[in-house]
Motif scaffolding. Sequence first.
Motif, mmCIF file in Angstrom:
data_model
loop_
_atom_site.group_PDB
_atom_site.id
_atom_site.type_symbol
_atom_site.label_atom_id
_atom_site.label_comp_id
_atom_site.label_asym_id
_atom_site.label_seq_id
_atom_site.Cartn_x
_atom_site.Cartn_y
_atom_site.Cartn_z
ATOM 1 N N ILE A 1 1.385 -6.285 -17.194
ATOM 2 C CA ILE A 1 2.264 -5.154 -16.889
ATOM 3 C C ILE A 1 1.796 -4.445 -15.622
ATOM 4 O O ILE A 1 2.623 -4.022 -14.797
ATOM 5 C CB ILE A 1 2.333 -4.199 -18.089
ATOM 6 C CG1 ILE A 1 3.049 -4.901 -19.263
ATOM 7 C CG2 ILE A 1 3.080 -2.921 -17.723
ATOM 8 C CD1 ILE A 1 3.130 -4.082 -20.533
ATOM 9 N N LEU A 2 0.486 -4.323 -15.428
ATOM 10 C CA LEU A 2 -0.008 -3.714 -14.199
ATOM 11 C C LEU A 2 0.503 -4.482 -12.980
ATOM 12 O O LEU A 2 0.934 -3.882 -11.985
ATOM 13 C CB LEU A 2 -1.538 -3.675 -14.210
ATOM 14 C CG LEU A 2 -2.237 -3.010 -13.020
ATOM 15 C CD1 LEU A 2 -3.560 -2.393 -13.463
ATOM 16 C CD2 LEU A 2 -2.489 -3.974 -11.865
ATOM 17 N N PHE A 3 0.452 -5.815 -13.029
ATOM 18 C CA PHE A 3 0.917 -6.610 -11.893
ATOM 19 C C PHE A 3 2.416 -6.448 -11.693
ATOM 20 O O PHE A 3 2.884 -6.425 -10.551
ATOM 21 C CB PHE A 3 0.528 -8.074 -12.073
ATOM 22 C CG PHE A 3 -0.767 -8.406 -11.396
ATOM 23 C CD1 PHE A 3 -0.811 -9.294 -10.346
ATOM 24 C CD2 PHE A 3 -1.950 -7.818 -11.805
ATOM 25 C CE1 PHE A 3 -2.000 -9.590 -9.705
ATOM 26 C CE2 PHE A 3 -3.155 -8.092 -11.180
ATOM 27 C CZ PHE A 3 -3.184 -8.982 -10.121
ATOM 28 N N SER A 4 3.169 -6.313 -12.761
ATOM 29 C CA SER A 4 4.596 -6.040 -12.604
ATOM 30 C C SER A 4 4.821 -4.700 -11.919
ATOM 31 O O SER A 4 5.627 -4.587 -10.980
ATOM 32 C CB SER A 4 5.291 -6.053 -13.969
ATOM 33 O OG SER A 4 6.626 -5.601 -13.843
ATOM 34 N N LEU A 5 4.106 -3.682 -12.348
ATOM 35 C CA LEU A 5 4.291 -2.348 -11.777
ATOM 36 C C LEU A 5 3.858 -2.301 -10.317
ATOM 37 O O LEU A 5 4.492 -1.630 -9.493
ATOM 38 C CB LEU A 5 3.531 -1.316 -12.605
ATOM 39 C CG LEU A 5 4.061 -1.105 -14.041
ATOM 40 C CD1 LEU A 5 3.153 -0.159 -14.810
ATOM 41 C CD2 LEU A 5 5.496 -0.577 -14.028
ATOM 42 N N ARG A 6 2.770 -3.012 -9.982
ATOM 43 C CA ARG A 6 2.344 -3.001 -8.576
ATOM 44 C C ARG A 6 3.359 -3.708 -7.685
ATOM 45 O O ARG A 6 3.437 -3.430 -6.484
ATOM 46 C CB ARG A 6 0.953 -3.618 -8.403
ATOM 47 C CG ARG A 6 0.816 -5.080 -8.746
ATOM 48 C CD ARG A 6 -0.559 -5.647 -8.383
ATOM 49 N NE ARG A 6 -0.592 -6.044 -6.996
ATOM 50 C CZ ARG A 6 -0.287 -7.274 -6.583
ATOM 51 N NH1 ARG A 6 0.085 -8.215 -7.447
ATOM 52 N NH2 ARG A 6 -0.352 -7.571 -5.306
ATOM 53 N N LEU A 7 4.171 -4.583 -8.266
ATOM 54 C CA LEU A 7 5.225 -5.282 -7.530
ATOM 55 C C LEU A 7 6.569 -4.571 -7.643
ATOM 56 O O LEU A 7 7.607 -5.155 -7.369
ATOM 57 C CB LEU A 7 5.343 -6.720 -8.042
ATOM 58 C CG LEU A 7 4.122 -7.604 -7.764
ATOM 59 C CD1 LEU A 7 4.176 -8.885 -8.591
ATOM 60 C CD2 LEU A 7 4.004 -7.920 -6.279
ATOM 61 N N LYS A 8 6.508 -3.292 -8.044
ATOM 62 C CA LYS A 8 7.713 -2.467 -8.163
ATOM 63 C C LYS A 8 8.651 -2.984 -9.249
ATOM 64 O O LYS A 8 9.881 -2.872 -9.150
ATOM 65 C CB LYS A 8 8.464 -2.357 -6.827
ATOM 66 C CG LYS A 8 7.584 -2.141 -5.607
ATOM 67 C CD LYS A 8 6.741 -0.891 -5.698
ATOM 68 C CE LYS A 8 5.951 -0.658 -4.401
ATOM 69 N NZ LYS A 8 5.001 0.450 -4.491
#
Length: 223
Positions: free
Chosen positions: A173-180
Amino acid sequence: MRLYSGPLSLFSRKVEIALHEKGLGFERVFVPFSQANGYSPKHPDVVAANPKSQVPVLVDGALTIFDSTLILEYLEDAYPRPALWPSDAKERARGRLIELTADEILLPLVVRLMYRSEPPGDDAERRRTQEAEGGRAEEAMLIHYAKLGERLQGREYFLGNFSIADIGMFMTILFSLRLKGPGLGRFPALAAWYERVGGRSAAARIAAEIATADRELSPALDF
Protein backbone atom coordinates in the motif's frame (compact mmCIF):
# COMPACT_ATOMS: atom_id res chain seq x y z
CA MET A 1 24.70 -10.32 8.64
CA ARG A 2 24.63 -8.55 5.27
CA LEU A 3 21.58 -7.57 3.20
CA TYR A 4 21.80 -6.60 -0.45
CA SER A 5 18.96 -4.16 -0.95
CA GLY A 6 17.70 -1.41 -3.23
CA PRO A 7 16.52 2.06 -2.25
CA LEU A 8 13.18 1.52 -4.02
CA SER A 9 12.98 -2.26 -3.75
CA LEU A 10 9.68 -3.12 -2.07
CA PHE A 11 10.77 -6.69 -1.31
CA SER A 12 14.12 -5.65 0.16
CA ARG A 13 12.47 -3.03 2.32
CA LYS A 14 10.06 -5.65 3.73
CA VAL A 15 13.08 -7.60 4.93
CA GLU A 16 14.64 -4.46 6.41
CA ILE A 17 11.52 -3.78 8.48
CA ALA A 18 11.57 -7.34 9.82
CA LEU A 19 15.27 -7.09 10.69
CA HIS A 20 14.64 -3.86 12.60
CA GLU A 21 11.57 -5.31 14.33
CA LYS A 22 13.67 -8.24 15.51
CA GLY A 23 16.50 -5.96 16.64
CA LEU A 24 19.03 -7.67 14.37
CA GLY A 25 22.10 -5.73 13.31
CA PHE A 26 23.03 -5.95 9.64
CA GLU A 27 25.18 -4.33 7.00
CA ARG A 28 23.10 -2.98 4.15
CA VAL A 29 24.56 -2.89 0.65
CA PHE A 30 22.53 -0.88 -1.83
CA VAL A 31 22.78 -2.07 -5.43
CA PRO A 32 22.88 0.49 -8.28
CA PHE A 33 19.45 1.74 -9.39
CA SER A 34 17.98 4.55 -11.48
CA GLN A 35 14.52 5.15 -12.91
CA ALA A 36 16.01 5.41 -16.41
CA ASN A 37 18.16 2.25 -16.32
CA GLY A 38 16.65 0.16 -13.53
CA TYR A 39 19.04 -2.13 -11.65
CA SER A 40 22.12 -1.58 -13.74
CA PRO A 41 24.89 -2.52 -13.59
CA LYS A 42 23.97 -5.70 -11.72
CA HIS A 43 25.85 -6.16 -8.46
CA PRO A 44 28.22 -9.13 -8.92
CA ASP A 45 27.46 -10.56 -5.47
CA VAL A 46 23.74 -10.58 -6.26
CA VAL A 47 24.32 -12.16 -9.67
CA ALA A 48 26.39 -14.89 -8.02
CA ALA A 49 23.83 -15.54 -5.27
CA ASN A 50 20.51 -15.31 -7.11
CA PRO A 51 19.80 -16.82 -10.56
CA LYS A 52 17.28 -13.99 -11.04
CA SER A 53 19.97 -11.39 -10.25
CA GLN A 54 17.51 -9.61 -7.96
CA VAL A 55 17.56 -8.19 -4.45
CA PRO A 56 17.02 -8.91 -1.63
CA VAL A 57 19.85 -11.28 -0.89
CA LEU A 58 20.69 -12.03 2.76
CA VAL A 59 24.04 -13.38 3.91
CA ASP A 60 24.07 -14.75 7.45
CA GLY A 61 27.38 -16.45 8.16
CA ALA A 62 27.72 -19.44 5.84
CA LEU A 63 24.14 -19.07 4.55
CA THR A 64 23.20 -17.02 1.50
CA ILE A 65 19.47 -16.84 0.72
CA PHE A 66 17.30 -14.84 -1.66
CA ASP A 67 13.57 -14.09 -2.14
CA SER A 68 11.92 -11.92 0.49
CA THR A 69 9.36 -14.52 1.61
CA LEU A 70 12.05 -17.17 2.10
CA ILE A 71 14.27 -14.69 3.92
CA LEU A 72 11.42 -13.72 6.26
CA GLU A 73 10.68 -17.38 6.97
CA TYR A 74 14.36 -17.97 7.72
CA LEU A 75 14.55 -15.02 10.07
CA GLU A 76 11.51 -16.28 11.95
CA ASP A 77 13.07 -19.77 12.28
CA ALA A 78 16.57 -18.60 13.18
CA TYR A 79 15.63 -15.61 15.35
CA PRO A 80 12.17 -16.44 16.74
CA ARG A 81 11.97 -13.61 19.31
CA PRO A 82 10.18 -11.33 18.98
CA ALA A 83 7.82 -13.48 16.94
CA LEU A 84 6.46 -12.11 13.68
CA TRP A 85 4.15 -15.07 13.05
CA PRO A 86 1.63 -16.51 15.53
CA SER A 87 2.20 -19.97 16.95
CA ASP A 88 -1.18 -21.28 15.76
CA ALA A 89 -0.88 -23.03 12.37
CA LYS A 90 -4.25 -21.80 11.07
CA GLU A 91 -3.45 -18.20 12.01
CA ARG A 92 -0.05 -18.47 10.33
CA ALA A 93 -1.78 -19.77 7.20
CA ARG A 94 -4.21 -16.84 7.28
CA GLY A 95 -1.28 -14.48 7.62
CA ARG A 96 0.58 -16.05 4.72
CA LEU A 97 -2.52 -15.62 2.57
CA ILE A 98 -2.53 -11.91 3.41
CA GLU A 99 1.16 -11.62 2.50
CA LEU A 100 0.46 -13.51 -0.74
CA THR A 101 -2.43 -11.13 -1.47
CA ALA A 102 -0.06 -8.19 -1.03
CA ASP A 103 2.65 -9.69 -3.25
CA GLU A 104 0.70 -11.50 -5.95
CA ILE A 105 -2.73 -9.86 -6.16
CA LEU A 106 -2.32 -6.21 -5.17
CA LEU A 107 1.26 -5.67 -6.29
CA PRO A 108 0.60 -6.52 -9.97
CA LEU A 109 -1.98 -3.72 -9.89
CA VAL A 110 0.54 -1.36 -8.28
CA VAL A 111 3.05 -2.26 -11.00
CA ARG A 112 0.63 -0.75 -13.52
CA LEU A 113 1.13 2.61 -11.76
CA MET A 114 4.93 2.53 -11.91
CA TYR A 115 5.04 4.48 -15.16
CA ARG A 116 4.29 7.51 -12.98
CA SER A 117 7.76 7.39 -11.42
CA GLU A 118 9.60 6.96 -14.73
CA PRO A 119 10.96 9.76 -16.91
CA PRO A 120 8.22 10.81 -19.38
CA GLY A 121 8.82 9.55 -22.90
CA ASP A 122 7.91 10.90 -26.33
CA ASP A 123 5.30 8.23 -27.12
CA ALA A 124 1.96 9.92 -26.36
CA GLU A 125 -0.06 6.86 -27.37
CA ARG A 126 1.91 4.64 -24.99
CA ARG A 127 1.34 7.15 -22.20
CA ARG A 128 -2.42 7.17 -22.85
CA THR A 129 -2.44 3.37 -22.70
CA GLN A 130 -0.51 3.41 -19.42
CA GLU A 131 -2.91 5.95 -17.95
CA ALA A 132 -5.93 3.87 -18.96
CA GLU A 133 -4.41 0.72 -17.48
CA GLY A 134 -3.51 2.63 -14.33
CA GLY A 135 -7.09 3.83 -13.95
CA ARG A 136 -8.43 0.28 -14.24
CA ALA A 137 -5.82 -0.91 -11.73
CA GLU A 138 -6.94 1.75 -9.25
CA GLU A 139 -10.55 0.64 -9.58
CA ALA A 140 -9.55 -2.95 -8.84
CA MET A 141 -7.44 -1.85 -5.88
CA LEU A 142 -10.42 -0.11 -4.29
CA ILE A 143 -12.34 -3.39 -4.33
CA HIS A 144 -9.47 -5.11 -2.50
CA TYR A 145 -9.17 -2.23 -0.04
CA ALA A 146 -12.81 -2.66 0.92
CA LYS A 147 -12.22 -6.35 1.64
CA LEU A 148 -9.09 -5.61 3.65
CA GLY A 149 -10.99 -3.04 5.68
CA GLU A 150 -13.62 -5.66 6.50
CA ARG A 151 -10.88 -8.04 7.71
CA LEU A 152 -9.57 -5.39 10.06
CA GLN A 153 -12.84 -4.57 11.77
CA GLY A 154 -12.22 -4.72 15.52
CA ARG A 155 -8.52 -5.56 15.08
CA GLU A 156 -5.38 -3.48 15.41
CA TYR A 157 -3.46 -5.78 13.06
CA PHE A 158 -4.49 -8.47 10.59
CA LEU A 159 -3.74 -11.33 12.97
CA GLY A 160 -4.43 -9.43 16.18
CA ASN A 161 -0.73 -8.96 16.93
CA PHE A 162 1.76 -7.34 14.55
CA SER A 163 3.12 -9.82 12.01
CA ILE A 164 4.79 -10.31 8.65
CA ALA A 165 1.32 -10.08 7.12
CA ASP A 166 1.19 -6.45 8.24
CA ILE A 167 4.69 -5.75 6.91
CA GLY A 168 3.86 -7.16 3.48
CA MET A 169 0.55 -5.37 3.09
CA PHE A 170 1.91 -2.10 4.47
CA MET A 171 4.71 -2.05 1.92
CA THR A 172 2.41 -2.76 -1.02
CA ILE A 173 0.00 0.00 0.00
CA LEU A 174 2.88 2.38 0.70
CA PHE A 175 4.19 1.82 -2.84
CA SER A 176 0.72 2.46 -4.24
CA LEU A 177 0.42 5.71 -2.31
CA ARG A 178 3.89 6.90 -3.33
CA LEU A 179 2.79 6.35 -6.95
CA LYS A 180 -0.29 8.52 -6.36
CA GLY A 181 -2.58 5.49 -6.15
CA PRO A 182 -6.03 5.57 -4.52
CA GLY A 183 -6.22 6.89 -0.98
CA LEU A 184 -7.59 5.04 2.03
CA GLY A 185 -10.09 7.66 3.17
CA ARG A 186 -13.12 5.56 2.23
CA PHE A 187 -11.87 2.67 4.36
CA PRO A 188 -11.44 3.94 7.94
CA ALA A 189 -10.37 0.62 9.45
CA LEU A 190 -7.72 0.14 6.75
CA ALA A 191 -6.59 3.78 7.07
CA ALA A 192 -6.27 3.46 10.85
CA TRP A 193 -4.29 0.23 10.45
CA TYR A 194 -1.96 1.88 7.92
CA GLU A 195 -1.28 4.75 10.29
CA ARG A 196 -0.73 2.30 13.15
CA VAL A 197 1.82 0.24 11.21
CA GLY A 198 3.45 3.37 9.84
CA GLY A 199 3.85 4.68 13.37
CA ARG A 200 6.04 1.76 14.39
CA SER A 201 9.69 2.80 14.48
CA ALA A 202 10.87 0.23 11.92
CA ALA A 203 8.18 1.02 9.36
CA ALA A 204 8.50 4.77 9.92
CA ARG A 205 12.25 4.57 9.38
CA ILE A 206 11.91 2.68 6.10
CA ALA A 207 9.05 4.86 4.85
CA ALA A 208 11.17 7.96 5.47
CA GLU A 209 14.13 6.43 3.62
CA ILE A 210 11.90 5.57 0.65
CA ALA A 211 10.57 9.13 0.57
CA THR A 212 14.14 10.46 0.56
CA ALA A 213 15.12 8.05 -2.22
CA ASP A 214 12.12 9.15 -4.26
CA ARG A 215 13.11 12.78 -3.98
CA GLU A 216 16.53 11.83 -5.37
CA LEU A 217 15.53 9.17 -7.89
CA SER A 218 11.91 9.83 -8.93
CA PRO A 219 11.57 13.44 -10.14
CA ALA A 220 8.59 12.40 -12.28
CA LEU A 221 6.53 12.01 -9.08
CA ASP A 222 6.74 15.81 -8.68
CA PHE A 223 6.90 16.09 -4.87
